[in-house]
Design an enzyme around this catalytic site. Structure first.
Site, PDB file in Angstrom:
ATOM      1  N   CYS A   2      30.318  46.357  25.455  1.00  0.00           N
ATOM      2  CA  CYS A   2      31.236  45.489  24.721  1.00  0.00           C
ATOM      3  C   CYS A   2      31.803  44.375  25.597  1.00  0.00           C
ATOM      4  CB  CYS A   2      32.412  46.301  24.189  1.00  0.00           C
ATOM      5  SG  CYS A   2      31.896  47.606  23.090  1.00  0.00           S
ATOM      6  N   ARG A  27      25.531  41.165  28.413  1.00  0.00           N
ATOM      7  CA  ARG A  27      25.952  42.551  28.624  1.00  0.00           C
ATOM      8  C   ARG A  27      25.275  43.498  27.630  1.00  0.00           C
ATOM      9  NH1 ARG A  27      31.271  42.313  31.195  1.00  0.00           N
ATOM     10  NH2 ARG A  27      31.978  44.187  30.149  1.00  0.00           N
ATOM     11  N   TRP A  75      28.873  47.028  21.589  1.00  0.00           N
ATOM     12  CA  TRP A  75      27.746  47.904  21.915  1.00  0.00           C
ATOM     13  C   TRP A  75      28.177  49.275  21.408  1.00  0.00           C
ATOM     14  CZ3 TRP A  75      26.824  52.217  25.047  1.00  0.00           C
ATOM     15  CH2 TRP A  75      25.481  52.482  25.337  1.00  0.00           C
ATOM     16  N   ASN A  99      37.019  47.395  24.729  1.00  0.00           N
ATOM     17  CA  ASN A  99      35.833  47.839  25.472  1.00  0.00           C
ATOM     18  C   ASN A  99      36.226  49.148  26.138  1.00  0.00           C
ATOM     19  OD1 ASN A  99      33.634  48.188  27.168  1.00  0.00           O
ATOM     20  ND2 ASN A  99      34.361  46.690  28.669  1.00  0.00           N
ATOM     21  N   GLY A 100      35.413  50.208  25.944  1.00  0.00           N
ATOM     22  CA  GLY A 100      35.733  51.503  26.547  1.00  0.00           C
ATOM     23  C   GLY A 100      35.634  52.588  25.501  1.00  0.00           C
ATOM     24  N   GLU A 477      11.067  53.087  39.624  1.00  0.00           N
ATOM     25  CA  GLU A 477      11.626  51.815  39.131  1.00  0.00           C
ATOM     26  C   GLU A 477      10.613  51.104  38.230  1.00  0.00           C
ATOM     27  OE1 GLU A 477      14.306  50.305  38.832  1.00  0.00           O
ATOM     28  OE2 GLU A 477      13.912  48.154  38.779  1.00  0.00           O
ATOM     29  N   LYS A 481      11.444  50.136  34.437  1.00  0.00           N
ATOM     30  CA  LYS A 481      11.339  48.748  33.941  1.00  0.00           C
ATOM     31  C   LYS A 481      10.459  48.699  32.690  1.00  0.00           C
ATOM     32  CE  LYS A 481      13.874  46.551  35.507  1.00  0.00           C
ATOM     33  NZ  LYS A 481      14.676  47.233  36.430  1.00  0.00           N
ATOM     34  N   GLU A 484      12.312  50.222  29.720  1.00  0.00           N
ATOM     35  CA  GLU A 484      13.434  49.386  29.266  1.00  0.00           C
ATOM     36  C   GLU A 484      12.948  48.185  28.473  1.00  0.00           C
ATOM     37  OE1 GLU A 484      17.009  49.336  32.464  1.00  0.00           O
ATOM     38  OE2 GLU A 484      15.138  48.526  33.213  1.00  0.00           O
ATOM     39  N   HIS A 500       1.207  69.094  39.750  1.00  0.00           N
ATOM     40  CA  HIS A 500       2.207  70.062  39.291  1.00  0.00           C
ATOM     41  C   HIS A 500       2.744  69.709  37.907  1.00  0.00           C
ATOM     42  CE1 HIS A 500       2.041  71.870  43.209  1.00  0.00           C
ATOM     43  NE2 HIS A 500       2.198  70.674  43.749  1.00  0.00           N
ATOM     44  N   LYS A 600      24.057  45.679  30.059  1.00  0.00           N
ATOM     45  CA  LYS A 600      23.971  45.253  31.457  1.00  0.00           C
ATOM     46  C   LYS A 600      25.019  45.954  32.301  1.00  0.00           C
ATOM     47  CE  LYS A 600      22.594  42.459  34.756  1.00  0.00           C
ATOM     48  NZ  LYS A 600      21.302  42.925  35.303  1.00  0.00           N
TER      49      LYS A 600
END
Ligand code: G6P
Length: 605
Positions: A2, A27, A75, A99-100, A477, A481, A484, A500, A600
């Site tokens: 948010c 964000r 968000w 926000n929160g 990573e 990526k 995402e 394994h 973000k």
């Protein structure tokens, strides 16, 4: 996550609010809204699901007048992304953006319902509006009503309140979530970060945890958690550093990937002078007995790479953890140990909480942050800037490689302080580091090859990434990526773990991306590749020319990485990880800069 904006201005405020919200878009959000008080004191709001353009379209057909207003990008946490759940939330004569997470909202909501008040949304935020409106209806003046509501709230919040009948008043508060006040000439602003406020002012005051403030056009009266009026410093921010511009690229991510040689060069120039590493005082590793590295997402993976460097170069035991686990595990920490929090935004709620825990237990806390004015930068004993410049794309690229570069410098400093590297050996490693920007420039030339490969990757349901040693976290990573950006299921594995479990997934439809520079572990990884190919797996081998010459028989494709960079090759291998994900997302037509559901800056836990 948010984003909040509030303006007590001298112009029509709703276009300004939308413009500021646009600067907070990076964000991540799924709906947006604004509320204004017009010159006759009438409070009204407009909200819309989806992109900001839907809100601005709405405002064209149903304009909102007034010089005072608040705005929000949401968000979703509590309740789906619907108009009813979008902010601002209103009850009677108050509108609120938040926000929160209000953790005790169920209890508060039950009380309100028992008092005959009917919530209109499924959100936690609405309870703040309901409580405040209830107090106002009972006769409390707006500021007192907001204060009384604030006293009941548990959890994390940045809040802005706007009131019917009050054309020159806003109440704002923060606990856990970031909030910045901007000072104009006869105007006042508030925002989730200085980026949102940059077009209006370069004079910023950061509220501290537990603070609330009463804003009028004449200024801000700030009160601490005990209700005492306090002074908080005004900082001048570098407005140029907050420029948000794609610079001719199609996406912010493409621009940010391409900036890496330059920003890594900036990091090296900042921390290395000749053959000396220059760090703030207090960063002497001689008597440190252990290091804890903590972060979330990509920042956590930067720490994971650094564990290899600290242990191999400096012989310093190193623990790596995700902040959300670290903070609740109550890990026993040695009083001689150091804690390093890694965070692009410096506001990630879990990382901030992990830092708070560590402060009580370790000898020194260090914050590796890209946003120098952030909470982690302020709370850590020592803040080290990662100097990537503003990163807009939700998926991190240049912030990751800048984190890696600062961590590499720290590991070299530790090795030198602890007598594991003499001056000559240190100079050799520093020369390797200095070669990185040039090698990154070469690695950027792989963009076109990655684009060609993305046609193949975009058809896949699942993709495996394999790496060994410090390339293992880079494989993680790479998988992160791809997930995402393109929404393709991807997993990173240590090459040696293939047998394994993940080998069961291998068939000709599962691309396997192998990160294998021609080093001491190369032959072992080639054996793992043989195991994949024996099961018809399709391999993309990333290696240097020597590795490709000796290990590419039978593979589906290769990406030729530049040789060099010594121990710091993970920084180079990040580039094709970014480009493969980027081009696959473009091929699939997903939202590259703002992937669905992601944020973000994750300011809730
Ligand atoms: C979110 C972002 C990631 C980032 C992570 C940690 O998940 O989408 O790109 O790596 O948060 O953020 P931080 O600001 O603490 O580095």
């Amino acid at each position: 996550m948010c984003g909040i904006i509030g303006i007590l201005g001298n112009h029509e405020v709703s276009p300004q609010l939308v413009d500021a919200l646009r600067r907070l878009e990076y964000r991540g959000y799924d709906s947006a809204g604004v509320a204004t008080v017009d010159d006759r004191g009438r409070l009204d709001r407009r909200r819309a699901v989806g992109k900001l353009v839907n809100l601005s379209d709405r405002l064209v057909h149903e304009p909102l007048r007034g010089h005072a207003g608040i705005g929000h990008t949401r968000w979703a946490t509590h309740g789906a992304a619907t108009e009813a759940n979008a902010h601002p939330h209103r009850h009677g004569r108050v509108a609120v953006v938040h926000n929160g997470i209000i953790e005790n909202f169920r209890e508060l909501r039950d009380e309100l319902i028992a008092a005959g008040i009917r919530p209109q949304s499924q959100t936690d935020t609405e309870t703040v509006a309901l409580l405040t409106g209830q107090h106002m209806d009972a006769g409390l003046p707006p500021v007192e009503a907001a204060r009384t509501a604030l006293a009941r709230l548990q959890g994390a919040f940045a809040l802005a309140f706007l009131f019917e009948g009050e054309t020159d008043l806003m109440v704002v508060a923060r606990k856990g979530s970031p909030l910045a006040i901007g000072h104009g000439d006869g105007e006042m602003f508030v925002g989730s970060d200085a980026v949102a406020l940059a077009p209006f002012t370069d004079r910023i005051t950061y509220l501290e945890d537990g603070d609330h403030a009463v804003l009028t056009r004449a200024g801000a009266l700030i009160y601490d958690r005990d209700g005492h009026q306090v002074g908080r410093p005004q900082n001048r921010i570098d407005v140029g550093a907050t420029a948000i511009d794609k610079g001719g690229y199609r996406h912010f991510m493409a621009k940010e990937i391409a900036e890496q040689p330059v920003v890594i060069g900036d990091v090296l120039n900042h921390y290395i002078k000749g053959d000396r590493i220059v760090l703030p005082e207090g960063l002497d590793f001689t008597s440190v007995d252990r290091i804890s590295l903590v972060g979330c997402g990509t920042a956590h993976l930067a720490g994971h790479v650094a564990k290899y460097w600290f242990e191999q170069l400096a012989g310093l035991p190193c623990d790596i953890d995700v902040a959300s686990e670290f903070r609740y595990r109550e890990p026993p920490l040695s009083p001689e140990s150091w804690f390093i929090a890694i965070s692009q935004s410096g506001e990630t709620a879990d990382t901030l909480a992990a830092l708070d825990y560590a402060r009580a237990h370790v000898a020194r806390t260090v914050g590796l942050v890209n946003v120098g004015t952030s909470a982690i930068a302020r709370d850590a004993d020592i803040a080290l800037p990662t100097l990537a410049g503003i990163e807009v794309s939700v998926a991190s690229s240049k912030a990751f490689t800048c984190q890696l570069t600062v961590l590499a410098i720290l590991a070299l400093k530790a090795a030198h302080d602890r007598g594991r590297l003499d001056d000559a050996a240190l100079a050799g490693h520093l020369a390797d580091l200095r070669s990185i920007p040039g090698l990154l420039q070469q690695a950027l030339n792989l963009s076109e090859d990655c684009r060609a490969l993305s046609e193949w990757l975009s058809q896949a349901q699942d993709v495996l990434y394999l790496g060994r040693g410090a390339l293992f976290p880079v494989a993680l990573e790479g998988a992160l990526k791809l997930k995402e950006l393109s929404y393709i299921h991807a997993e990173g594995y240590a090459s040696g773990e293939l047998k394994h479990g993940p080998i069961a997934l291998i068939d000709r439809d599962v691309p396997v991306i192998v990160l294998a520079p021609h080093d001491g572990l190369f032959d072992k990884t080639i054996s793992n590749m043989q195991e994949v190919m024996a099961r018809h797996g399709q391999i993309l081998l990333l290696s240097d020319p020597e590795g490709i010459a000796s290990g590419s028989d039978g593979v589906h494709a290769t990406l030729r990485m530049p040789a060099g960079g010594g121990l710091f090759q993970p920084i180079l291998y990040a580039i094709p990880m970014q480009y493969l994900a980027y081009h696959t997302a473009v091929a699939k037509g997903t939202d590259v800069d703002q992937p669905r559901n992601l944020a973000k800056s994750v300011t809730v836990e």
